[in-house]
Write a protein that holds these residues in place. Structure first.
Motif, PDB file in Angstrom:
ATOM      1  N   GLN A 180      58.497  42.649 -23.182  1.00  0.00           N
ATOM      2  CA  GLN A 180      59.652  41.788 -22.902  1.00  0.00           C
ATOM      3  C   GLN A 180      60.373  42.170 -21.610  1.00  0.00           C
ATOM      4  OE1 GLN A 180      62.065  40.632 -26.502  1.00  0.00           O
ATOM      5  NE2 GLN A 180      60.710  42.095 -27.513  1.00  0.00           N
ATOM      6  N   THR A 181      59.884  43.223 -20.920  1.00  0.00           N
ATOM      7  CA  THR A 181      60.489  43.678 -19.669  1.00  0.00           C
ATOM      8  C   THR A 181      59.412  43.851 -18.617  1.00  0.00           C
ATOM      9  OG1 THR A 181      62.232  44.848 -20.862  1.00  0.00           O
ATOM     10  CG2 THR A 181      61.870  45.498 -18.580  1.00  0.00           C
ATOM     11  N   GLN A 182      59.684  43.479 -17.386  1.00  0.00           N
ATOM     12  CA  GLN A 182      58.714  43.661 -16.305  1.00  0.00           C
ATOM     13  C   GLN A 182      58.612  45.128 -15.915  1.00  0.00           C
ATOM     14  OE1 GLN A 182      58.679  40.873 -12.916  1.00  0.00           O
ATOM     15  NE2 GLN A 182      58.647  42.650 -11.577  1.00  0.00           N
ATOM     16  N   GLY A 183      57.362  45.557 -15.632  1.00  0.00           N
ATOM     17  CA  GLY A 183      57.135  46.929 -15.192  1.00  0.00           C
ATOM     18  C   GLY A 183      56.411  47.742 -16.244  1.00  0.00           C
ATOM     19  N   ALA A 184      56.098  48.980 -15.886  1.00  0.00           N
ATOM     20  CA  ALA A 184      55.346  49.853 -16.785  1.00  0.00           C
ATOM     21  C   ALA A 184      56.276  50.826 -17.495  1.00  0.00           C
ATOM     22  CB  ALA A 184      54.255  50.585 -16.010  1.00  0.00           C
ATOM     23  N   GLN A 185      56.520  51.988 -16.914  1.00  0.00           N
ATOM     24  CA  GLN A 185      57.281  53.024 -17.620  1.00  0.00           C
ATOM     25  C   GLN A 185      58.718  52.618 -17.922  1.00  0.00           C
ATOM     26  OE1 GLN A 185      56.574  56.495 -15.190  1.00  0.00           O
ATOM     27  NE2 GLN A 185      54.381  56.308 -15.537  1.00  0.00           N
ATOM     28  N   ASN A 186      59.316  51.830 -17.066  1.00  0.00           N
ATOM     29  CA  ASN A 186      60.691  51.393 -17.323  1.00  0.00           C
ATOM     30  C   ASN A 186      60.786  50.478 -18.540  1.00  0.00           C
ATOM     31  OD1 ASN A 186      59.327  49.523 -15.309  1.00  0.00           O
ATOM     32  ND2 ASN A 186      61.039  48.256 -15.978  1.00  0.00           N
ATOM     33  N   SER A 187      59.667  49.875 -18.947  1.00  0.00           N
ATOM     34  CA  SER A 187      59.682  48.946 -20.073  1.00  0.00           C
ATOM     35  C   SER A 187      59.366  49.612 -21.405  1.00  0.00           C
ATOM     36  CB  SER A 187      58.675  47.807 -19.831  1.00  0.00           C
ATOM     37  OG  SER A 187      57.342  48.287 -19.924  1.00  0.00           O
ATOM     38  N   ILE A 188      58.921  50.880 -21.378  1.00  0.00           N
ATOM     39  CA  ILE A 188      58.542  51.578 -22.609  1.00  0.00           C
ATOM     40  C   ILE A 188      59.810  51.985 -23.366  1.00  0.00           C
ATOM     41  CG2 ILE A 188      57.365  53.594 -23.574  1.00  0.00           C
ATOM     42  CD1 ILE A 188      55.561  53.533 -21.048  1.00  0.00           C
ATOM     43  N   PRO A 189      59.937  51.595 -24.638  1.00  0.00           N
ATOM     44  CA  PRO A 189      61.192  51.843 -25.355  1.00  0.00           C
ATOM     45  C   PRO A 189      61.343  53.271 -25.860  1.00  0.00           C
ATOM     46  CG  PRO A 189      59.624  50.784 -26.815  1.00  0.00           C
ATOM     47  CD  PRO A 189      58.976  50.830 -25.457  1.00  0.00           C
ATOM     48  N   TYR A 190      62.573  53.631 -26.163  1.00  0.00           N
ATOM     49  CA  TYR A 190      62.896  54.882 -26.853  1.00  0.00           C
ATOM     50  C   TYR A 190      62.896  54.606 -28.354  1.00  0.00           C
ATOM     51  CZ  TYR A 190      64.098  56.881 -22.335  1.00  0.00           C
ATOM     52  OH  TYR A 190      64.040  57.335 -21.043  1.00  0.00           O
ATOM     53  N   VAL A 191      62.561  55.616 -29.125  1.00  0.00           N
ATOM     54  CA  VAL A 191      62.358  55.431 -30.562  1.00  0.00           C
ATOM     55  C   VAL A 191      63.594  54.870 -31.253  1.00  0.00           C
ATOM     56  CG1 VAL A 191      62.994  57.801 -31.206  1.00  0.00           C
ATOM     57  CG2 VAL A 191      61.358  56.513 -32.610  1.00  0.00           C
ATOM     58  N   LYS A 192      64.796  55.181 -30.746  1.00  0.00           N
ATOM     59  CA  LYS A 192      66.028  54.683 -31.384  1.00  0.00           C
ATOM     60  C   LYS A 192      66.094  53.156 -31.358  1.00  0.00           C
ATOM     61  CE  LYS A 192      68.819  55.065 -27.173  1.00  0.00           C
ATOM     62  NZ  LYS A 192      70.004  55.713 -26.555  1.00  0.00           N
ATOM     63  N   ASN A 193      65.338  52.535 -30.464  1.00  0.00           N
ATOM     64  CA  ASN A 193      65.340  51.071 -30.352  1.00  0.00           C
ATOM     65  C   ASN A 193      64.157  50.402 -31.046  1.00  0.00           C
ATOM     66  OD1 ASN A 193      67.696  51.083 -28.699  1.00  0.00           O
ATOM     67  ND2 ASN A 193      66.427  51.690 -26.965  1.00  0.00           N
ATOM     68  N   VAL A 194      63.305  51.200 -31.688  1.00  0.00           N
ATOM     69  CA  VAL A 194      62.116  50.645 -32.348  1.00  0.00           C
ATOM     70  C   VAL A 194      62.379  50.569 -33.851  1.00  0.00           C
ATOM     71  CG1 VAL A 194      59.627  50.870 -32.689  1.00  0.00           C
ATOM     72  CG2 VAL A 194      60.675  51.637 -30.536  1.00  0.00           C
ATOM     73  N   LYS A 195      62.873  49.444 -34.281  1.00  0.00           N
ATOM     74  CA  LYS A 195      63.202  49.241 -35.693  1.00  0.00           C
ATOM     75  C   LYS A 195      62.135  48.381 -36.354  1.00  0.00           C
ATOM     76  CE  LYS A 195      68.195  49.341 -34.818  1.00  0.00           C
ATOM     77  NZ  LYS A 195      69.466  48.601 -34.938  1.00  0.00           N
TER      78      LYS A 195
END
Length: 310
Positions: free
Chosen positions: A294-309
């Motif tokens: 949902q975000t353009q780019g590679a590493q900047n688009s990888i989520p942090y676990v707190k946001n993975v529900k």
């Protein structure tokens, strides 16, 4: 609830590439001989190995990275990124002559991409570099590698891992059709997408039946367990006697770059050594990937676990 609350922190080692990505936004892929204007151009951290390592550390795992960089500004940019995430970069070393890897990503308006790679320092990783990291590999829960670095290094790393009962995950990307039998037999889990699965097995993956056939062929080639990712549809798994399919989460896709890498990093962070929780781990990984696209780019688009529900 976060899925993270349900599993113990893993020790992950990733052997792989570091690239600085240049993203070129275009309406569609150009035809042969055609000149097109870009709508935008941007730069971000990338490389399949680096993406997978970043995904694992953001999933909550203690993560070490084995790779190589050049002596250039691109290397400084990437090292700063790794330090911000707390990635163990003790075994990210400098090459005296080759530059840091580069990737040029053609990204169309539908979120699909085509990627051109300059390997650079990634291609200078040696078996000696791997031996220097042997203690780190031996103490891990899981070792991940892919095909943007030399096969000899991957084989050496997997030998050390298997000698120390470390789970091995092979991401056969970019696609190859001549993978050494030795590497396949050292792989506990192989995670190709449909294109990579076809390149390895010769079986075109289009539906559940062809996924099962491709997985069976991979088993006969020496791989114990198979996960085939099929983009927005989800992922198929085969453990030999047991198989199944985990649906993807439906989202509006902006850019698929690093989606597969996110899946693998999160999968390794959640998966038990006996693979008893494979469906739960795949759902967790799929959810993380659905955020990445949902975000353009590679590493900047990888989520942090707190946001993975889930």
């Amino acid at each position: 609830m976060y899925f993270k609350e349900e599993f113990n922190m893993k020790k992950i080692v990733v052997l792989g590439s570091i690239n600085v990505d240049t993203i070129l936004n275009i309406a569609r892929l150009p035809l042969p001989g055609e000149t097109m204007a870009m709508s935008n151009r941007s730069t971000a951290g990338g490389g399949k190995g680096a993406n997978q390592a970043i995904a694992a550390v953001r999933a909550g795992s203690e993560t070490a990275f084995i790779s190589k960089i050049g002596k250039d500004h691109a290397a400084d940019f990437m090292i700063d990124t790794f330090k911000e995430d707390g990635l163990n970069i003790e075994h990210v070393t400098e090459d005296e002559t080759a530059g840091t890897g580069k990737a040029y990503i053609l990204l169309d308006d539908n979120g699909q991409n085509s990627i051109l790679i300059y390997g650079g320092a990634n291609q200078t990783i040696t078996t000696e570099d791997i031996k220097n990291a042997s203690e780190t590999i031996a103490s891990a829960d899981c070792l991940i590698t892919e095909f943007e670095t030399p096969l000899e290094a991957s084989i050496e790393a997997f030998k050390i891992a298997k000698a120390n009962k470390v789970l091995t995950i092979l991401n056969p990307a970019p696609a190859k059709n001549n993978i050494p039998e030795e590497l396949l037999k050292l792989s506990d889990i192989i995670v190709p997408n449909e294109t990579e699965a076809e390149a390895i097995t010769g079986i075109k993956v289009t539906d559940l039946d062809s996924m099962k056939k491709a997985a069976k062929k991979l088993h006969t080639m020496g791989v114990k367990h198979v996960i085939i990712t099929v983009g927005a549809n989800g992922a198929f798994y085969s453990l030999g006697e047991e198989d199944g399919f985990v649906n993807a989460f439906k989202v509006n896709t902006v850019d698929t770059t690093a989606a597969g890498d996110t899946f693998i990093g999160y999968l390794a962070s959640a998966l038990n050594s006996d693979l008893g929780n494979i469906e739960e781990a795949m759902k967790f990984a799929s959810k993380a990937s659905s955020i990445t696209v949902q975000t353009q780019g590679a590493q900047n688009s990888i989520p942090y676990v707190k946001n993975v529900k889930i």
